[in-house]
Design an enzyme around this catalytic site. Structure first.
Site, mmCIF file in Angstrom:
data_model
loop_
_atom_site.group_PDB
_atom_site.id
_atom_site.type_symbol
_atom_site.label_atom_id
_atom_site.label_comp_id
_atom_site.label_asym_id
_atom_site.label_seq_id
_atom_site.Cartn_x
_atom_site.Cartn_y
_atom_site.Cartn_z
ATOM 1 N N SER A 177 0.798 -1.220 0.000
ATOM 2 C CA SER A 177 0.000 0.000 0.000
ATOM 3 C C SER A 177 0.833 1.272 0.000
ATOM 4 C CB SER A 177 -0.958 -0.005 1.190
ATOM 5 O OG SER A 177 -0.264 -0.239 2.390
ATOM 6 N N HIS A 205 -5.391 -3.073 -2.973
ATOM 7 C CA HIS A 205 -5.027 -2.098 -4.014
ATOM 8 C C HIS A 205 -4.968 -2.710 -5.419
ATOM 9 C CE1 HIS A 205 -4.170 0.940 -0.989
ATOM 10 N NE2 HIS A 205 -3.724 -0.069 -0.277
ATOM 11 N N LYS A 237 -11.839 1.233 -1.909
ATOM 12 C CA LYS A 237 -10.763 1.824 -2.705
ATOM 13 C C LYS A 237 -11.228 1.911 -4.162
ATOM 14 C CE LYS A 237 -7.569 1.067 0.891
ATOM 15 N NZ LYS A 237 -6.968 0.058 1.767
#
Ligand code: PLP
Length: 387
Positions: A177, A205, A237
């Site tokens: 990250s 991610h 996200k």
């Protein structure tokens, strides 16, 4: 006692480690308004630009009309709605995996998986740069925690061969990250299979952004290596909403439902969020163009930044940190950018190792090439101003 807190806070400030929040006056987007000023932002995890997409806003409203606002109870009591169930089914189908289980947050999902698969007498092996939630999960599980060198499968293998007792779990971020680089997912899969260990991969991610059709870095591995692999990914996200899920075998998901305390003892997320996430998933499926644009932005940034000799790290994902080192210097850099109307946060210890403070730049499919150029120019000027 409060005086001790005040002293610790003062010291933290003096070391350039003080953290504080900015207040956004409107939606998350590439242009944000903070304290009455507009900024061009390069620091959200909204990689596909979905967080304020009107189609998601509409879906959330529709979800609220159908299901109300609060879920009113935990999933196992009466809080599990048709919206949650449909989202789980659609995620499982999209990923080609047997089962998916929703969690309220990624932090809680990681706690739930690790504490369900490891306990006292067991060992959890973790990459040194793993997300804090994976580290905390091993601690909460009461398992022995072994941290191996970043992305170093040989270092992991050595540690595993010295630790044969109890059951073993390897846990790694799939995309790191704060660094943006990727774990050697296939090699980790082989090692886990060889050593009969669990493998938990956190694709917070990667999901929505990388891999075939935005399925992330892990889904293909999970289908291939099967039952000892567990995927965790988040919905706050790239999907632009909120929450997280765990994907794996039927038995794994049933085990989590029976025993994962961070699943059982908490209120289910609002069903309307799950309703909106179904639309986000559809947009991910249709998102090849967005992902191609994102890759193009990343290449454009790296080429221009390299020409200016900016301290790029080795990442080809939308996470493109610039390594600064000193915390106060990183903070000063970020402030110089802010004066030019550009928002990039300085990430400092303990989020990253001591002496590796950085500017964590992230790109969204909503950025334009011209905005990336503006960023690079401002970065070059801010660097020169510090010399
Ligand atoms: C953001 C993040 C999490 C936590 O997910 P939340 O839903 O924000 O709690 C877990 N792992 C990684 C790698 C993350 O980046």
């Amino acid at each position: 006692m409060v005086r001790q807190l005040a002293a610790a806070l003062a010291e933290r400030r003096q070391q350039g480690l003080y953290r504080s929040r900015r207040i956004l006056e409107g939606p998350q987007d590439v242009q944000v308004r903070i304290d009455g000023r507009d900024y061009l932002s390069f620091c959200s995890n909204d990689y596909l630009g979905l967080a304020s997409d009107p189609r998601l806003v509409e879906a959330l409203k529709e979800g609220a009309e159908r299901f109300g606002v609060g879920s009113g109870a935990a999933h196992l009591v009466s809080g599990h709605s048709r919206a949650h169930e449909l989202l789980e089914e659609e995620l499982a189908e999209f990923l080609g995996v047997p089962r998916v289980l929703l969690f309220s947050t990624g932090y809680m999902a990681n706690l739930g998986v690790v504490t369900s698969l490891a306990g006292r007498g067991d060992t959890v092996f973790e990459d040194r740069l793993n997300h804090a939630s994976l580290i905390d999960a091993a601690r909460l599980a009461g398992a022995a925690l072994q941290r191996y060198r970043h992305n170093d499968v040989d270092s992991l293998e050595r540690r595993m061969s010295q630790q044969e007792r109890g059951s073993r779990l390897i846990a790694s971020d799939a995309v790191f990250s704060m660094d943006g680089d990727c774990a050697p997912v296939a090699r980790l899969g082989e090692l886990a299979a060889q050593r009969k260990a669990w493998l938990l991969l956190d694709d917070a991610h990667g999901f929505g952004v990388l891999g075939e059709g935005g399925r992330g870095l892990v889904a293909a591995q999970l289908r291939k290596s099967g039952a000892n692999t567990v995927l965790m990914a988040t919905l706050g996200k790239a999907l632009g909403v909120f929450g997280a899920f765990v994907a794996g075998s039927e038995e794994l998901v049933e085990t989590l439902i029976q025993g994962a305390r961070s699943f059982i003892y908490t209120t289910a997320p609002p069903p309307a969020l799950a309703w909106a996430t179904r639309v986000a998933l559809r947009l991910v499926r249709e998102g090849d163009e967005r992902r191609a644009h994102l890759r193009w932005l990343v290449r454009r940034f790296r080429t221009a930044a390299a020409q200016l000799d900016l301290p790029l790290m080795s990442s080809d994902t939308p996470i493109q940190p610039l390594l600064i080192g000193d915390s106060a210097a990183a903070l000063a850099f970020s402030r110089r950018l802010a004066r030019r109307g550009i928002l990039v946060t300085a990430i400092r210890p303990p989020t990253v190792p001591k002496g590796s403070a950085r500017l964590r730049i992230t790109f969204s499919a909503s950025h334009t090439g011209e905005q990336v150029d503006r960023l690079v120019e401002a970065l070059g000027d801010a660097r020169d101003a510090a010399r």
